[in-house]
Design a protein around this motif. Structure first.
Motif, PDB file in Angstrom:
ATOM      1  N   ASP A 176      26.611  55.320  56.937  1.00 20.75           N
ATOM      2  CA  ASP A 176      27.812  55.645  57.948  1.00 20.75           C
ATOM      3  C   ASP A 176      28.810  54.582  57.934  1.00 20.75           C
ATOM      4  OD1 ASP A 176      26.781  58.330  58.464  1.00 20.75           O
ATOM      5  OD2 ASP A 176      25.748  57.596  60.298  1.00 20.75           O
ATOM      6  N   TYR A 177      28.184  53.283  57.936  1.00 20.64           N
ATOM      7  CA  TYR A 177      29.014  52.016  57.870  1.00 20.64           C
ATOM      8  C   TYR A 177      29.852  52.227  56.596  1.00 20.64           C
ATOM      9  CZ  TYR A 177      30.561  47.384  57.365  1.00 20.64           C
ATOM     10  OH  TYR A 177      31.471  46.208  57.266  1.00 20.64           O
ATOM     11  N   ARG A 178      29.053  52.400  55.590  1.00 17.87           N
ATOM     12  CA  ARG A 178      29.697  52.567  54.188  1.00 17.87           C
ATOM     13  C   ARG A 178      30.897  53.488  54.295  1.00 17.87           C
ATOM     14  NH1 ARG A 178      29.182  51.441  48.795  1.00 17.87           N
ATOM     15  NH2 ARG A 178      30.689  52.570  47.752  1.00 17.87           N
ATOM     16  N   LYS A 179      30.859  54.373  54.868  1.00 13.57           N
ATOM     17  CA  LYS A 179      31.739  55.608  54.844  1.00 13.57           C
ATOM     18  C   LYS A 179      33.152  55.090  55.699  1.00 13.57           C
ATOM     19  CE  LYS A 179      30.397  59.672  55.930  1.00 13.57           C
ATOM     20  NZ  LYS A 179      29.397  60.551  56.518  1.00 13.57           N
ATOM     21  N   THR A 180      32.783  54.047  56.822  1.00  9.89           N
ATOM     22  CA  THR A 180      33.664  53.774  57.721  1.00  9.89           C
ATOM     23  C   THR A 180      34.429  52.472  56.752  1.00  9.89           C
ATOM     24  OG1 THR A 180      32.734  54.043  59.618  1.00  9.89           O
ATOM     25  CG2 THR A 180      34.281  52.178  59.637  1.00  9.89           C
ATOM     26  N   TRP A 181      33.652  51.705  56.046  1.00  9.12           N
ATOM     27  CA  TRP A 181      34.486  50.743  55.184  1.00  9.12           C
ATOM     28  C   TRP A 181      35.321  51.390  54.280  1.00  9.12           C
ATOM     29  CZ3 TRP A 181      34.627  45.704  53.823  1.00  9.12           C
ATOM     30  CH2 TRP A 181      34.895  45.312  52.441  1.00  9.12           C
ATOM     31  N   ASP A 182      35.067  52.436  53.555  1.00  4.54           N
ATOM     32  CA  ASP A 182      35.518  53.043  52.476  1.00  4.54           C
ATOM     33  C   ASP A 182      37.066  53.474  53.263  1.00  4.54           C
ATOM     34  OD1 ASP A 182      33.848  52.732  50.524  1.00  4.54           O
ATOM     35  OD2 ASP A 182      33.148  54.768  50.609  1.00  4.54           O
ATOM     36  N   VAL A 183      37.120  54.065  54.370  1.00  2.00           N
ATOM     37  CA  VAL A 183      38.572  54.496  54.731  1.00  2.00           C
ATOM     38  C   VAL A 183      39.118  53.296  55.203  1.00  2.00           C
ATOM     39  CG1 VAL A 183      39.389  55.510  56.811  1.00  2.00           C
ATOM     40  CG2 VAL A 183      37.370  56.669  55.970  1.00  2.00           C
ATOM     41  N   ASP A 184      38.645  52.340  55.691  1.00  5.47           N
ATOM     42  CA  ASP A 184      39.349  51.087  56.225  1.00  5.47           C
ATOM     43  C   ASP A 184      39.879  50.257  55.161  1.00  5.47           C
ATOM     44  OD1 ASP A 184      38.985  51.733  59.133  1.00  5.47           O
ATOM     45  OD2 ASP A 184      37.427  50.426  59.211  1.00  5.47           O
ATOM     46  N   PHE A 185      39.077  49.919  54.091  1.00 11.20           N
ATOM     47  CA  PHE A 185      39.484  49.464  52.803  1.00 11.20           C
ATOM     48  C   PHE A 185      40.560  50.236  52.057  1.00 11.20           C
ATOM     49  CE2 PHE A 185      38.019  47.661  48.571  1.00 11.20           C
ATOM     50  CZ  PHE A 185      38.741  46.475  48.623  1.00 11.20           C
ATOM     51  N   SER A 234      36.557  58.563  44.929  1.00 11.71           N
ATOM     52  CA  SER A 234      37.797  59.605  44.442  1.00 11.71           C
ATOM     53  C   SER A 234      38.919  59.534  45.350  1.00 11.71           C
ATOM     54  CB  SER A 234      37.105  60.944  44.467  1.00 11.71           C
ATOM     55  OG  SER A 234      35.897  61.108  43.661  1.00 11.71           O
ATOM     56  N   GLN A 235      38.597  59.341  46.332  1.00 13.59           N
ATOM     57  CA  GLN A 235      39.820  59.418  47.429  1.00 13.59           C
ATOM     58  C   GLN A 235      40.771  58.156  47.326  1.00 13.59           C
ATOM     59  OE1 GLN A 235      38.755  59.755  51.460  1.00 13.59           O
ATOM     60  NE2 GLN A 235      37.541  61.793  51.090  1.00 13.59           N
ATOM     61  N   LEU A 236      39.974  56.841  46.960  1.00 20.77           N
ATOM     62  CA  LEU A 236      40.527  55.767  46.439  1.00 20.77           C
ATOM     63  C   LEU A 236      41.623  55.860  45.084  1.00 20.77           C
ATOM     64  CD1 LEU A 236      41.045  52.779  47.047  1.00 20.77           C
ATOM     65  CD2 LEU A 236      39.011  52.320  45.748  1.00 20.77           C
ATOM     66  N   LEU A 237      41.047  56.621  44.204  1.00 17.94           N
ATOM     67  CA  LEU A 237      41.905  56.949  43.130  1.00 17.94           C
ATOM     68  C   LEU A 237      42.965  57.945  43.415  1.00 17.94           C
ATOM     69  CD1 LEU A 237      39.203  57.536  40.241  1.00 17.94           C
ATOM     70  CD2 LEU A 237      40.374  55.374  41.016  1.00 17.94           C
TER      71      LEU A 237
END
Length: 325
Positions: A176-185, A234-237
């Protein structure tokens, strides 16, 4: 990547397609298949449009800076001689840095970031031959920045970001923290990209597609290959960034950057591609090569190197354009 028992053991035997499975009673054991190794091809120093590379960047998760120095990691760096060296998982406070690295005259501009709360945890570094215009630490959010995971250097025509992305952990306790990180990063990178194009490098702690690890079937519920982590990449790409290695080598299998220390995984090439160079779309035309230096030892990750052409930047209202002087 952290060496939790679940993901790495799955990486080492997974769906038992690497010759490590025990023979069933009464049946003759199969001869183990010879591992398929990735051979890093000769470096390409010219982009598709004929421009010569003028920037060389190397990234390496060293799995402990002090141990890596003792394993002669700096000898390899001096031979590779990148313009910028980015390191992840340094696990070393700035006050405890080895003199061998702090005294490197080749890189007079050195930048360090470590965990505020945990000694010997996380940490990133950036060593530059040329002084950046500006250097910042973190992404502007305390919950992430206290772990010392990001350094951003601004150069005249681009940003360089090095990152050690959080691992979802054994049993996915930090997913869950990793998913938050991905959005914020992703939001942080997109904000930079509106100012100048960027290069992102580091251990991003995800194998994006099945081609990016040896045993995808056995790792779909393990850190680094969950649907959530892969979707975050994928969302980052989709936000406008390009995986430089796949841009040049879309079908290349067996190209990994991490191997667990267990089960003789590196010798068998039972690995994961966790380390990346991602580029803003404006930098892709200048991409010359994206290398996986899998012969370099000293860590459970190998270094990766980017050859790219960059030009001075002039702004022409919006959006900006990269224009050679």
């Amino acid at each position: 990547m952290k060496r939790g028992k679940n993901a790495e053991e799955a990486a080492a035997d997974g769906d038992n397609d690497n010759g490590t499975a025990p023979a069933k009673k009464g049946k003759k054991a199969k001869e183990p298949e010879a591992p398929i190794m990735y051979e890093d091809p000769p470096d390409k120093l010219t982009s598709k449009d004929g421009r010569s590379a003028n920037m060389k960047i190397t990234s390496w998760n060293v799995d402990g800076l002090r141990a890596w120095v003792k394993k002669n990691g700096l000898d390899w760096v001096r031979e590779e001689a990148p313009d910028v060296l980015c390191l992840q998982e340094t696990k070393c406070a700035e006050k405890a840095l080895p003199a061998d690295i702090t005294s490197m005259a080749e890189y007079p501009h050195k930048y360090w970031s470590g965990s505020e709360d945990k000694e010997g945890y996380s940490g990133v570094a950036m060593l530059c031959k040329t002084e950046p215009v500006k250097v910042t630490y973190g992404i502007g959010k305390e919950e992430h920045d206290k772990e010392g995971r990001v350094i951003t250097a601004e150069f005249p025509s681009f940003f360089l970001v090095t990152a050690y992305v959080p691992n979802a952990g054994r049993g996915l306790v930090r997913l869950d923290y990793r998913k938050t990180w991905d959005v914020d990063f992703r939001a942080y990178l997109s904000g930079l990209d509106k100012q100048k194009p960027l290069v992102l490098c580091g251990d991003l702690n995800v194998a994006h597609e099945e081609i990016d690890l040896k045993n995808p079937k056995g790792n779909k519920k393990n850190a680094g290959f969950t649907p959530d982590e892969r979707e975050g990449f994928s969302q980052l790409l989709a936000a406008g960034f390009t995986d430089s290695f796949r841009e040049l080598y879309p079908e290349q299998a067996y190209a990994y950057t991490f191997w667990t220390y267990m089960m003789n995984a590196r010798a068998k090439n039972v690995g994961w591609r966790l380390d990346y160079f991602l580029l803003s779309s404006a930098l892709v035309p200048g991409l010359c090569d994206s290398k996986i230096r899998n012969k370099a030892m000293g860590s459970d990750h190998c270094p990766i190197t980017l050859h790219i052409t960059v030009f001075p930047l002039r702004l022409r209202h919006s959006p900006w354009l990269l224009i050679p002087d």
